[in-house]
Write an enzyme that holds these catalytic residues in place. Structure first.
Site, PDB file in Angstrom:
ATOM      1  N   MET A 199       0.843  -1.193   0.000  1.00  0.00           N
ATOM      2  CA  MET A 199       0.000   0.000   0.000  1.00  0.00           C
ATOM      3  C   MET A 199       0.885   1.252   0.000  1.00  0.00           C
ATOM      4  SD  MET A 199      -3.444  -0.948   2.051  1.00  0.00           S
ATOM      5  CE  MET A 199      -2.844  -0.670   3.692  1.00  0.00           C
TER       6      MET A 199
ATOM      7  N   HIS B 106       9.534  -3.450   3.109  1.00  0.00           N
ATOM      8  CA  HIS B 106       9.049  -3.723   1.748  1.00  0.00           C
ATOM      9  C   HIS B 106      10.219  -4.098   0.829  1.00  0.00           C
ATOM     10  CE1 HIS B 106       5.796  -0.888   3.202  1.00  0.00           C
ATOM     11  NE2 HIS B 106       5.085  -1.909   2.758  1.00  0.00           N
TER      12      HIS B 106
ATOM     13  N   GLU C  43       5.631 -11.679   7.130  1.00  0.00           N
ATOM     14  CA  GLU C  43       5.138 -12.468   8.281  1.00  0.00           C
ATOM     15  C   GLU C  43       4.611 -11.572   9.389  1.00  0.00           C
ATOM     16  OE1 GLU C  43       8.474 -14.924   9.331  1.00  0.00           O
ATOM     17  OE2 GLU C  43       8.003 -16.408   7.790  1.00  0.00           O
TER      18      GLU C  43
ATOM     19  N   HIS D  70       9.236   1.110   3.081  1.00  0.00           N
ATOM     20  CA  HIS D  70      10.364   1.168   4.004  1.00  0.00           C
ATOM     21  C   HIS D  70      11.201  -0.099   3.777  1.00  0.00           C
ATOM     22  CE1 HIS D  70       7.936  -1.700   6.195  1.00  0.00           C
ATOM     23  NE2 HIS D  70       6.961  -0.821   6.303  1.00  0.00           N
TER      24      HIS D  70
HETATM   25  O1  PAF Z   1      -0.266  -5.870   3.553  1.00  0.00           O
HETATM   26  C1  PAF Z   1      -0.664  -4.938   2.838  1.00  0.00           C
HETATM   27  O2  PAF Z   1       0.047  -3.950   2.592  1.00  0.00           O
HETATM   28  C2  PAF Z   1      -2.051  -5.011   2.239  1.00  0.00           C
HETATM   29  O3  PAF Z   1      -2.948  -5.619   3.108  1.00  0.00           O
HETATM   30  C3  PAF Z   1      -2.080  -5.695   0.855  1.00  0.00           C
HETATM   31  C4  PAF Z   1      -1.641  -7.147   0.949  1.00  0.00           C
HETATM   32  C5  PAF Z   1      -1.151  -4.940  -0.096  1.00  0.00           C
HETATM   33  C6  PAF Z   1      -3.496  -5.664   0.286  1.00  0.00           C
HETATM   34  O4  PAF Z   1      -3.965  -4.365   0.132  1.00  0.00           O
END
Ligand code: PAF
Length: 281
Positions: free
Chosen positions: A26, A33, A149, A30
């Site tokens: 979303m 990700h 996780e 950081h």
């Molecule tokens: O974990 C997230 O950032 C969100 O829940 C996802 C998996 C991108 C779905 O919108």
């Protein structure tokens, strides 16, 4: 790095992309990700190569009416710079109207796993997650997808969903990245006041203590009480839930005889933080 701002643009890019790993996010990216992107690259390197697609979509259907959709941090320029640096091949940045078209009637609901734990605290949240992830899988058609996780229940739910619906996507679990003081990395951390940011270390400290107690043979009630007391010792923390569940299927154990996952949800101001730890007896 290719930027696709519509479903059609993504589908067009996908046609010649070969094998693909999707990293759904979303945004407000950081190091956590970037670790998903690194795991995606690692999987591709071990499986004959291919491309990484990161999706950035603040999915409105997974936010409740009183939740922080409008306040959710957004930083497209910063996100793109980080993804370029991390060697991502393509970014999918759709508009809400492109993902949720007028007249749509279908959603995906993982009946049991979507209704327990965070599903009780945030009604409708997991229906939004399961629906958008299914749509992202259908648009991007990846061979694999990486999920953190840290969102343990979300990971379990997506695994269940791909198994139940025969979705041909391999789910890659990625360990939680932490700040030097133990706080689990999360886009929401940006919204903490400096005082709450300092106080939020209580989550990982409580988890460390509980994990040590479980390793030493403590029982469920003792561990639960210790978690409650540790969180209550931090006046800025408002505990929303403390759960100790079977790590494999999130069922409620009668005793700690197998690995369990400790799941915490704690509010600091209006920011809800979650953290988790798998503990072995
Ligand atoms: O974990 C997230 O950032 C969100 O829940 C996802 C998996 C991108 C779905 O919108």
């Amino acid at each position: 790095m290719q930027i696709c701002r519509s479903t059609q643009a993504m589908r067009d890019w996908r046609k010649d992309a070969g094998q693909v790993v999707l990293v759904p996010t979303m945004g407000a990216l950081h190091a956590g990700h970037l670790s998903l992107v690194a795991h995606a690259r690692d999987w591709l390197d071990r499986n004959g190569g291919g491309r990484i697609v990161t999706s950035i979509f603040v999915n409105p259907t997974q936010f409740g009416p009183t939740e922080d959709l409008d306040k959710y941090p957004r930083d497209e320029e910063g996100d793109l710079a980080l993804l370029r640096g991390a060697g991502c091949d393509s970014v999918f940045l759709p508009q809400v109207a492109d993902i949720y078209r007028p007249g749509a009637q279908t959603h995906v609901e993982v009946a049991h796993l979507g209704g327990i734990l965070m599903g009780q605290l945030r009604p409708g949240h997991f229906r939004g997650v399961a629906t958008v992830v299914t749509k992202l899988f259908n648009i991007v058609q990846p061979q694999a997808a990486a999920f953190g996780e840290k969102d343990y229940q979300q990971l379990a739910l997506i695994r269940q969903m791909v198994a139940d619906l025969d979705i041909p996507v391999q789910i890659l679990p990625v360990p939680t990245m932490r700040e030097a003081d133990g706080l689990a990395m999360s886009s929401r951390n940006q919204r903490l006041s400096p005082q709450d940011r300092a106080a939020a270390t209580v989550l990982s400290q409580a988890l460390d203590q509980a994990q040590a107690m479980i390793a030493a043979g403590a029982g469920l009630q003792a561990v639960h009480d210790a978690l409650q007391a540790r969180l209550a010792s931090q006046p800025r923390a408002r505990t929303q839930s403390i759960d100790i569940r079977d790590a494999a299927d999130l069922s409620q154990p009668d005793a700690i005889l197998r690995p369990v996952v400790i799941l915490l949800a704690v509010r600091f101001g209006d920011v809800l933080l979650i953290d988790q730890r798998v503990a072995h007896p």
